[in-house]
Design a protein around this motif. Sequence first.
Motif, PDB file in Angstrom:
ATOM      1  N   ALA A 343       0.838  -1.203   0.000  1.00  0.00           N
ATOM      2  CA  ALA A 343       0.000   0.000   0.000  1.00  0.00           C
ATOM      3  C   ALA A 343       0.872   1.252   0.000  1.00  0.00           C
ATOM      4  N   ILE A 364      -1.247  12.547   2.352  1.00  0.00           N
ATOM      5  CA  ILE A 364      -2.527  11.891   2.088  1.00  0.00           C
ATOM      6  C   ILE A 364      -3.523  12.927   1.571  1.00  0.00           C
ATOM      7  N   ARG A 408      -7.267   5.419   6.371  1.00  0.00           N
ATOM      8  CA  ARG A 408      -8.107   5.029   5.241  1.00  0.00           C
ATOM      9  C   ARG A 408      -8.867   6.253   4.771  1.00  0.00           C
ATOM     10  N   LYS A 409      -8.815   6.500   3.469  1.00  0.00           N
ATOM     11  CA  LYS A 409      -9.548   7.615   2.890  1.00  0.00           C
ATOM     12  C   LYS A 409     -10.575   7.050   1.920  1.00  0.00           C
ATOM     13  N   LYS A 412     -11.660   2.392   0.149  1.00  0.00           N
ATOM     14  CA  LYS A 412     -10.605   1.401   0.007  1.00  0.00           C
ATOM     15  C   LYS A 412      -9.186   1.932   0.008  1.00  0.00           C
ATOM     16  N   LYS A 413      -8.996   3.229   0.010  1.00  0.00           N
ATOM     17  CA  LYS A 413      -7.659   3.786  -0.150  1.00  0.00           C
ATOM     18  C   LYS A 413      -6.938   3.849   1.195  1.00  0.00           C
ATOM     19  N   TYR A 414      -6.044   2.874   1.388  1.00  0.00           N
ATOM     20  CA  TYR A 414      -5.291   2.777   2.635  1.00  0.00           C
ATOM     21  C   TYR A 414      -3.882   3.368   2.461  1.00  0.00           C
ATOM     22  N   THR A 415      -3.411   4.007   3.516  1.00  0.00           N
ATOM     23  CA  THR A 415      -2.023   4.444   3.598  1.00  0.00           C
ATOM     24  C   THR A 415      -1.460   3.943   4.912  1.00  0.00           C
TER      25      THR A 415
END
Length: 420
Positions: A343, A364, A408-409, A412-415
Amino acid sequence: MANFDILEDLKWRGAINQETDPEGLRKYLEEHDDFALYCGTDPTGDSLHIGHLIPFMILKRFQLAGYKPVIIIGGGTGSIGDPSGRSTERVLQSEATIHENEEKLTAQMVKLFGTENFKIVNNREWLGKMSLLAFLRDYGKLFQINNMLNKEVVASRLENGISFTEFSYQILQAIDFYILNRDHGVQMQIGGADQWGNITAGIDLIHRLEGQERPAFGLTIPLMLKADGTKFGKSAGGAVWLDPEKTSPYEFYQFWINQDDRDVVKYLKYFTFLSHEEIDELAEKVKTEPWKREAQKRLAEEVTKFVHGEAGLDEAKTITKALFSGNVKSLTTKQVENALAKAPSADSTSEPKNLVDFLVDAKIESSKRQAREDIKNGAIYINGDRVQDVDFVVDPAAAFDGKFVIVRKGKKKYTLVHVK
């Protein structure tokens, strides 16, 4: 004798490319209980990857059908290098590295094949004791240079050049087959399509030394291509390894679950031990209910369980479920590391920091204004919890042993933010 027709099963699965003597092999299997076959791998790396798994799946099928698989770990051949599939000379490894790789590959094979009705040998045992004069007198005399030059693996290298060392590889592999046939009762060698020349060289050697009536067979597996025409076995991040330290069970599971509808039935036939009926049912579901991806799920479950066991499969499914649901709080620190290894990532100090600043510093969010807007709209999650307070303070030590903060943004967008 096994009552299961292994050859018909292999044909149904699309697993046979070339055979040296199909009728003779079938007759031998019908008349004998003592059939043994082998496949080899050179210790040029410290782990096999799923491309290597292709011939070993065939070996495993023979084992399950009641026959005896033998595996050569090529400590001898691995020290000089197989020219197959290469356009340049292989860089030779140190003896210490080769020995370390031998031990790791042996452990992987035991994990896949168990210890019953299965044998691992190392060709260093016989090749390492052979003198140069014995090699030339006892074996080199039996090989014609013109025949060796016609082997595809050698012919493809002539334009760029091939050393005598790699040129002699096919003789060493032929000796392996001869020794296994003579001393271990092995009647067949299997390998990838690029090994055909080496396999036939071994059969020729056996017949020269033991007579034409000596049972010796060869079988190769088709080159496996994906529906888009590219070679099977690589992911976007590179090779998919069998070693869980190099490719985690979660990443391994995800590789299989993300296969194309056009490929999944072929892989079910090849990489699982499901029955014809089960695979046919899943194939029908690919046609009628592709959105459910039942075939991909079953493929991922079966191959992950085979390579990593029930515990590895359970871990892969646990992480998959946590990421899909957003409930990452249930994961351990190690699971987080495996789950989000690929990720997007960022670094942060261990000092508590306002959420808006934290998001901007980690890149982010592109600006504080955008960060505030996304927070208020409920798009931001910290360690699994939705945060809608722009004054919220992120404490990096609050979870996952103070090593990570998961941001999480959206859906599904995980950092993964690493705490330094």
